[in-house]
Scaffold this active site. Sequence first.
Site, PDB file in Angstrom:
ATOM      1  N   TYR A  87       0.365  -6.830  -6.504  1.00 36.58           N
ATOM      2  CA  TYR A  87       1.778  -7.103  -6.773  1.00 36.58           C
ATOM      3  C   TYR A  87       1.999  -8.604  -6.589  1.00 36.58           C
ATOM      4  O   TYR A  87       1.715  -9.147  -5.524  1.00 36.58           O
ATOM      5  CB  TYR A  87       2.682  -6.355  -5.792  1.00 36.58           C
ATOM      6  CG  TYR A  87       2.790  -4.867  -6.038  1.00 36.58           C
ATOM      7  CD1 TYR A  87       3.367  -4.370  -7.206  1.00 36.58           C
ATOM      8  CD2 TYR A  87       2.344  -3.959  -5.082  1.00 36.58           C
ATOM      9  CE1 TYR A  87       3.480  -3.007  -7.423  1.00 36.58           C
ATOM     10  CE2 TYR A  87       2.453  -2.587  -5.294  1.00 36.58           C
ATOM     11  CZ  TYR A  87       3.026  -2.117  -6.466  1.00 36.58           C
ATOM     12  OH  TYR A  87       3.133  -0.769  -6.673  1.00 36.58           O
ATOM     13  N   GLU A 140       3.135  -4.849 -11.142  1.00 31.45           N
ATOM     14  CA  GLU A 140       4.515  -4.522 -11.502  1.00 31.45           C
ATOM     15  C   GLU A 140       4.842  -4.723 -12.970  1.00 31.45           C
ATOM     16  O   GLU A 140       5.892  -4.276 -13.451  1.00 31.45           O
ATOM     17  CB  GLU A 140       5.509  -5.318 -10.641  1.00 31.45           C
ATOM     18  CG  GLU A 140       5.597  -6.797 -10.938  1.00 31.45           C
ATOM     19  CD  GLU A 140       4.589  -7.633 -10.167  1.00 31.45           C
ATOM     20  OE1 GLU A 140       4.714  -8.872 -10.195  1.00 31.45           O
ATOM     21  OE2 GLU A 140       3.680  -7.047  -9.539  1.00 31.45           O
ATOM     22  N   ARG A 188      -0.656  -1.463   4.192  1.00 34.26           N
ATOM     23  CA  ARG A 188      -1.388  -0.829   3.090  1.00 34.26           C
ATOM     24  C   ARG A 188      -2.709  -1.547   2.829  1.00 34.26           C
ATOM     25  O   ARG A 188      -2.945  -2.644   3.318  1.00 34.26           O
ATOM     26  CB  ARG A 188      -0.521  -0.845   1.821  1.00 34.26           C
ATOM     27  CG  ARG A 188       0.682   0.068   1.877  1.00 34.26           C
ATOM     28  CD  ARG A 188       1.632  -0.153   0.704  1.00 34.26           C
ATOM     29  NE  ARG A 188       2.335  -1.425   0.800  1.00 34.26           N
ATOM     30  CZ  ARG A 188       3.221  -1.866  -0.091  1.00 34.26           C
ATOM     31  NH1 ARG A 188       3.492  -1.141  -1.166  1.00 34.26           N
ATOM     32  NH2 ARG A 188       3.830  -3.032   0.082  1.00 34.26           N
ATOM     33  N   ASP A 213      12.333  -8.118  -3.460  1.00 31.07           N
ATOM     34  CA  ASP A 213      11.051  -8.740  -3.814  1.00 31.07           C
ATOM     35  C   ASP A 213      11.078  -9.355  -5.205  1.00 31.07           C
ATOM     36  O   ASP A 213      10.165 -10.088  -5.585  1.00 31.07           O
ATOM     37  CB  ASP A 213       9.885  -7.749  -3.670  1.00 31.07           C
ATOM     38  CG  ASP A 213      10.075  -6.471  -4.460  1.00 31.07           C
ATOM     39  OD1 ASP A 213      11.058  -6.381  -5.225  1.00 31.07           O
ATOM     40  OD2 ASP A 213       9.256  -5.554  -4.308  1.00 31.07           O
ATOM     41  N   LYS A 240      -0.324  -7.036  -1.759  1.00 29.26           N
ATOM     42  CA  LYS A 240       0.723  -8.053  -1.852  1.00 29.26           C
ATOM     43  C   LYS A 240       0.149  -9.379  -2.340  1.00 29.26           C
ATOM     44  O   LYS A 240      -1.059  -9.601  -2.336  1.00 29.26           O
ATOM     45  CB  LYS A 240       1.408  -8.241  -0.496  1.00 29.26           C
ATOM     46  CG  LYS A 240       2.148  -7.002  -0.007  1.00 29.26           C
ATOM     47  CD  LYS A 240       3.224  -6.535  -0.990  1.00 29.26           C
ATOM     48  CE  LYS A 240       4.400  -7.483  -1.064  1.00 29.26           C
ATOM     49  NZ  LYS A 240       5.445  -6.989  -2.012  1.00 29.26           N
ATOM     50  N   HIS A 268       5.119 -10.398  -8.261  1.00 31.09           N
ATOM     51  CA  HIS A 268       6.555 -10.699  -8.311  1.00 31.09           C
ATOM     52  C   HIS A 268       6.764 -12.219  -8.429  1.00 31.09           C
ATOM     53  O   HIS A 268       7.527 -12.828  -7.680  1.00 31.09           O
ATOM     54  CB  HIS A 268       7.270 -10.154  -7.080  1.00 31.09           C
ATOM     55  CG  HIS A 268       7.154  -8.660  -6.926  1.00 31.09           C
ATOM     56  ND1 HIS A 268       7.769  -7.776  -7.798  1.00 31.09           N
ATOM     57  CD2 HIS A 268       6.493  -7.899  -6.023  1.00 31.09           C
ATOM     58  CE1 HIS A 268       7.492  -6.537  -7.425  1.00 31.09           C
ATOM     59  NE2 HIS A 268       6.722  -6.578  -6.359  1.00 31.09           N
TER      60      HIS A 268
END
Length: 389
Positions: free
Chosen positions: A94, A118, A15, A270, A75, A96
């Site tokens: 993102y 997120e 992506r 994740d 990411k 996490h």
Amino acid sequence: MIVGVPKETKENEYRVGLVPVGAELLRQAGHTVLVEADAGWGTSIADDEYRAAGAEIVNDHAALFERAEMLVKVKEPLPEEYGLLRRGQVVFTYFHLAASEMLTRAMIKSGIVAIAYETIQTASGTLPCLVPMSEVAGRMAIQEGAKCLERPQQGRGILLGGVPGVSPANVLILGAGVVGSNAAKVAAGFGARVTVLDIDLAKLRYLDDVMPANVTTLFSNPHNIRQALRDADLLIGAVLIRGARAPVLVTREMLRLMKPGAAVVDVAVDQGGCIETIRPTTHRNPTYIEEGVVHYAVANIPGAVAGTSTYALTNVTLPYVLRLASQGYRRASLESAEIASGLNLIEGHVVFEDVARQFGVPYVPPERVLGTVEESGPRSPGKAEPARR
């Protein structure tokens, strides 16, 4: 503002954080857009498309990090990128964080402003930047789980939907949110017998109303999970607690109740995973066997279908990117509760309570760091501080 879009370096991550129309709209608003060469190749977006939209193509990964005031990614930064980050640089991606102490401490040390897709939350409680990827991951969980059940993958050698005269497979889904409901929809479409567990009775009532007859809902508790595991051929982990580590609902002992050759797909990996035996894998080597059960634990499941995922993601992230670029993170956060809810770190301060609690680090309420709207008024972008090597 100078907005940078790097090429993702996570293994098998295809992506990209911004599509050409995003570059076009940022340029129209007076911003500079830097896109790393070949950043869009996994989504079949050529560099020339970004150039036509007004972006500058940068050939060097480190140079893009050095010049950008805000990085728009997919990411989390990887260890080789930690030294490229600098204090005050906005990173929108993102993260996490609650799933990785190493990442969290590295990001604190870097002094970046970490705004996590997120944890952005609307007034109604939805997570708009997580929803599209949860939809993709939920649907793909069944697709990948069906493959794991094939005998060449060391699975039970069964077909999800069965055939006339042969029973279909039993699919157990832990969680009735976006991931779980999408997984149930696809599994039911395959013809499997589907059981969805959750502690939210309102969600279970909704699924009971809209799902076909081969979907059963069940209240989630240890007893019901153990009973359902005995029959399950495929287990889908679809549990989410916003910004926090996923709770472990299936222990190693409970996993032993499953049939030999059964399969597990933990979409929550994740965020640490909801199955005790789970550990992250990659698209290149997606599975392993534990307690006789095939485990699929890819931490970036939607990355495999980047052509769908990138556009689904940027549909929801682009409005936030435009606002952050035009107002700066301070003013944008003070004027938008949604953007403020995405703040996890601000220049060395942990401003998301669940992350601070997870690793025993001090929590600072974001309002104490942000100041006031007046204090966050227009600032000259200035020259980017040199990146630390």
